[in-house]
Motif scaffolding. Sequence first.
Motif, PDB file in Angstrom:
ATOM      1  N   GLU A 119       0.830  -1.205   0.000  1.00 10.10           N
ATOM      2  CA  GLU A 119       0.000   0.000   0.000  1.00 10.10           C
ATOM      3  C   GLU A 119       0.863   1.253   0.000  1.00 10.10           C
ATOM      4  OE1 GLU A 119      -4.110  -1.264   2.305  1.00 10.10           O
ATOM      5  OE2 GLU A 119      -2.253  -1.138   3.473  1.00 10.10           O
ATOM      6  N   ALA A 120       1.945   1.251   0.771  1.00  5.17           N
ATOM      7  CA  ALA A 120       2.835   2.409   0.797  1.00  5.17           C
ATOM      8  C   ALA A 120       3.535   2.592  -0.545  1.00  5.17           C
ATOM      9  CB  ALA A 120       3.853   2.257   1.913  1.00  5.17           C
ATOM     10  N   ARG A 121       3.930   1.495  -1.176  1.00  2.00           N
ATOM     11  CA  ARG A 121       4.593   1.572  -2.477  1.00  2.00           C
ATOM     12  C   ARG A 121       3.651   2.155  -3.534  1.00  2.00           C
ATOM     13  NH1 ARG A 121       6.932  -2.864  -1.883  1.00  2.00           N
ATOM     14  NH2 ARG A 121       5.292  -4.197  -2.736  1.00  2.00           N
ATOM     15  N   LEU A 122       2.412   1.703  -3.534  1.00  2.00           N
ATOM     16  CA  LEU A 122       1.431   2.222  -4.481  1.00  2.00           C
ATOM     17  C   LEU A 122       1.130   3.700  -4.211  1.00  2.00           C
ATOM     18  CD1 LEU A 122      -1.049  -0.802  -4.691  1.00  2.00           C
ATOM     19  CD2 LEU A 122       0.573  -0.033  -6.455  1.00  2.00           C
ATOM     20  N   TRP A 123       1.116   4.071  -2.918  1.00  2.00           N
ATOM     21  CA  TRP A 123       0.873   5.477  -2.572  1.00  2.00           C
ATOM     22  C   TRP A 123       1.991   6.348  -3.135  1.00  2.00           C
ATOM     23  CZ3 TRP A 123       3.572   9.190   0.181  1.00  2.00           C
ATOM     24  CH2 TRP A 123       2.869  10.376   0.460  1.00  2.00           C
ATOM     25  N   VAL A 124       3.240   5.915  -2.969  1.00  2.00           N
ATOM     26  CA  VAL A 124       4.366   6.685  -3.501  1.00  2.00           C
ATOM     27  C   VAL A 124       4.239   6.816  -5.017  1.00  2.00           C
ATOM     28  CG1 VAL A 124       6.853   6.641  -3.910  1.00  2.00           C
ATOM     29  CG2 VAL A 124       5.962   6.186  -1.614  1.00  2.00           C
ATOM     30  N   GLU A 125       3.926   5.722  -5.685  1.00  2.38           N
ATOM     31  CA  GLU A 125       3.827   5.750  -7.142  1.00  2.38           C
ATOM     32  C   GLU A 125       2.732   6.692  -7.622  1.00  2.38           C
ATOM     33  OE1 GLU A 125       3.249   1.703  -8.290  1.00  2.38           O
ATOM     34  OE2 GLU A 125       5.284   1.081  -7.714  1.00  2.38           O
ATOM     35  N   SER A 126       1.625   6.725  -6.909  1.00  2.00           N
ATOM     36  CA  SER A 126       0.487   7.545  -7.336  1.00  2.00           C
ATOM     37  C   SER A 126       0.587   8.995  -6.885  1.00  2.00           C
ATOM     38  CB  SER A 126      -0.826   6.930  -6.828  1.00  2.00           C
ATOM     39  OG  SER A 126      -0.855   6.905  -5.409  1.00  2.00           O
ATOM     40  N   HIS A 127       1.605   9.323  -6.081  1.00  2.00           N
ATOM     41  CA  HIS A 127       1.780  10.697  -5.602  1.00  2.00           C
ATOM     42  C   HIS A 127       3.139  11.264  -5.991  1.00  2.00           C
ATOM     43  CE1 HIS A 127      -1.639   9.431  -3.140  1.00  2.00           C
ATOM     44  NE2 HIS A 127      -1.911  10.714  -2.975  1.00  2.00           N
ATOM     45  N   ARG A 128       3.721  10.743  -7.072  1.00  2.00           N
ATOM     46  CA  ARG A 128       5.042  11.211  -7.472  1.00  2.00           C
ATOM     47  C   ARG A 128       5.042  12.694  -7.834  1.00  2.00           C
ATOM     48  NH1 ARG A 128       9.195   7.697  -8.563  1.00  2.00           N
ATOM     49  NH2 ARG A 128      10.350   9.659  -8.671  1.00  2.00           N
ATOM     50  N   ASP A 129       3.878  13.227  -8.238  1.00  2.00           N
ATOM     51  CA  ASP A 129       3.821  14.649  -8.567  1.00  2.00           C
ATOM     52  C   ASP A 129       4.009  15.538  -7.342  1.00  2.00           C
ATOM     53  OD1 ASP A 129       1.373  13.736  -7.566  1.00  2.00           O
ATOM     54  OD2 ASP A 129       0.266  15.377  -8.520  1.00  2.00           O
ATOM     55  N   GLU A 130       3.818  14.963  -6.129  1.00  2.00           N
ATOM     56  CA  GLU A 130       3.998  15.715  -4.880  1.00  2.00           C
ATOM     57  C   GLU A 130       5.354  15.467  -4.243  1.00  2.00           C
ATOM     58  OE1 GLU A 130       0.782  15.860  -1.911  1.00  2.00           O
ATOM     59  OE2 GLU A 130      -0.265  14.437  -3.220  1.00  2.00           O
ATOM     60  N   LEU A 131       6.085  14.479  -4.767  1.00  2.00           N
ATOM     61  CA  LEU A 131       7.296  14.015  -4.100  1.00  2.00           C
ATOM     62  C   LEU A 131       8.537  14.329  -4.914  1.00  2.00           C
ATOM     63  CD1 LEU A 131       6.008  10.473  -3.015  1.00  2.00           C
ATOM     64  CD2 LEU A 131       5.957  12.590  -1.686  1.00  2.00           C
ATOM     65  N   GLU A 132       9.623  14.528  -4.207  1.00  2.00           N
ATOM     66  CA  GLU A 132      10.947  14.636  -4.824  1.00  2.00           C
ATOM     67  C   GLU A 132      11.754  13.409  -4.434  1.00  2.00           C
ATOM     68  OE1 GLU A 132      12.325  16.625  -6.890  1.00  2.00           O
ATOM     69  OE2 GLU A 132      11.288  18.568  -6.782  1.00  2.00           O
ATOM     70  N   GLU A 133      12.503  12.897  -5.382  1.00  5.35           N
ATOM     71  CA  GLU A 133      13.431  11.820  -5.041  1.00  5.35           C
ATOM     72  C   GLU A 133      14.688  12.461  -4.470  1.00  5.35           C
ATOM     73  OE1 GLU A 133      15.579   7.880  -6.953  1.00  5.35           O
ATOM     74  OE2 GLU A 133      13.929   8.870  -8.016  1.00  5.35           O
ATOM     75  N   VAL A 134      15.133  11.956  -3.330  1.00  9.29           N
ATOM     76  CA  VAL A 134      16.331  12.483  -2.686  1.00  9.29           C
ATOM     77  C   VAL A 134      17.315  11.338  -2.465  1.00  9.29           C
ATOM     78  CG1 VAL A 134      15.188  14.439  -1.571  1.00  9.29           C
ATOM     79  CG2 VAL A 134      15.252  12.234  -0.391  1.00  9.29           C
ATOM     80  N   ALA A 135      18.582  11.671  -2.440  1.00  7.98           N
ATOM     81  CA  ALA A 135      19.641  10.670  -2.221  1.00  7.98           C
ATOM     82  C   ALA A 135      20.299  10.985  -0.887  1.00  7.98           C
ATOM     83  CB  ALA A 135      20.650  10.709  -3.353  1.00  7.98           C
ATOM     84  N   ILE A 136      20.097  10.106   0.090  1.00  8.87           N
ATOM     85  CA  ILE A 136      20.566  10.344   1.454  1.00  8.87           C
ATOM     86  C   ILE A 136      21.957   9.749   1.639  1.00  8.87           C
ATOM     87  CG2 ILE A 136      20.053  10.037   3.898  1.00  8.87           C
ATOM     88  CD1 ILE A 136      17.951  11.684   2.359  1.00  8.87           C
ATOM     89  N   GLU A 137      22.911  10.615   1.940  1.00 11.92           N
ATOM     90  CA  GLU A 137      24.277  10.148   2.188  1.00 11.92           C
ATOM     91  C   GLU A 137      24.331   9.399   3.518  1.00 11.92           C
ATOM     92  OE1 GLU A 137      28.818  11.936   2.445  1.00 11.92           O
ATOM     93  OE2 GLU A 137      27.134  13.184   3.066  1.00 11.92           O
TER      94      GLU A 137
END
Length: 396
Positions: A238-256
């Motif tokens: 469910e969380a994975r699908l939520w991320v996929e369906s809300h990509r317009d609200e999210l930024e991908e970040v790379a955490i060191e």
Amino acid sequence: MAIPISNAQARKIFMERQGLSRPPHLALGKAGLFDLVHDLGFVQIDSIATVERAHHQILFSRNQTYRPEHLSALIEKDRALFEHWTHDASIIPSAFFPYWKHRFRRREAKILENWRKWQGEGFDQAFEETYARIRENGPVMAREVKAEEHKSGGWWNWHPSKTALEYLWHTGKLAIAGRENFQKIYDLSERVIPKEHFEAEVDHDAFVDWACRSALTRLGFATSGEIAAFFDLVSPQEARLWVESHRDELEEVAIETVDGGKPRASFAFAEGLETLLDAPEPPARIRTLSPFDPLIRDRNRTERLFGFFYRIEIFVPEPKREYGYYVFPLLEADRLIGRIDMKADRKTGVLDVKRLWLEKGVKPSAGRLEKLQAELARIARFAGVETVVLRDGWLG
């Protein structure tokens, strides 16, 4: 392209999200305490009181003006908070109750499936009898329900009425009205949860959206798995699908990571990201964390961000313990610098400090030890003891 976030930034972001960047000495009060719990999302409960119980210490580590009586009032009088389950027993804002109804339904199906395998048909008669007793006669504690003999085994290996209390609580039919000597007092949920929260309903999509959105807000940045694990309300799928369906609200970040290895791909909300990346410096003082503090609950995240390996050793046989039965992590500014073994002896009025272990590269300088002793004095006052006693060899 993913936005890079340095390890130092990531630590400060997570600490700010977890309430550890606020001035710890400013008067909190009851209203401020409610806001703090709400901002954290939940506070884990634990009965062990080596120094103080986990929920009290979690809150005290964020604000030294915290008063346990304010927490009791918010739960038992104002009904602004209630007790239920996240990944473990926790204190949760009552406004979240409508979302927990989805957990209740999922939990009920799982419990009934498992218990039928263990107990066979007819085991649930005690559920109805126990519920009727509370409905008609009012709140009860587990010790007050009738003990009955039954065969060994089953999920709880308790007598049926006590098992019924836990079942009815886990499925939302009962709520914890208060505690007496830390023993739960059960009552009907509609007599504990404020009406507007008890009666409110949210559909499945709104539930998943709230659970994921609320988790990511409190984490600052996260993978879909970390989002699912935060409240333990939704499944990883469910969380994975939520991320996929809300990509317009999210930024991908790379955490060191702290070791400079491959950055961890995560997500953060695009709105407010600039402010998030400008997280404040946390207080420089040393603070003692509960082993159940939300900063370190996800042990893998703790290791990636802080380079700090922590495992509680309560269930480890004494000869095999690396540190001790109940050892407290030490936080200095944005670093986890070590751990300390101590116990509050209220009979003698002493905070007994047995041993300090500092992390590799952390020196026991005079300034650091002075800050640590100031923290130990604060902890002693909070625990209700008068004196800090450092055992011979406590520095290792």
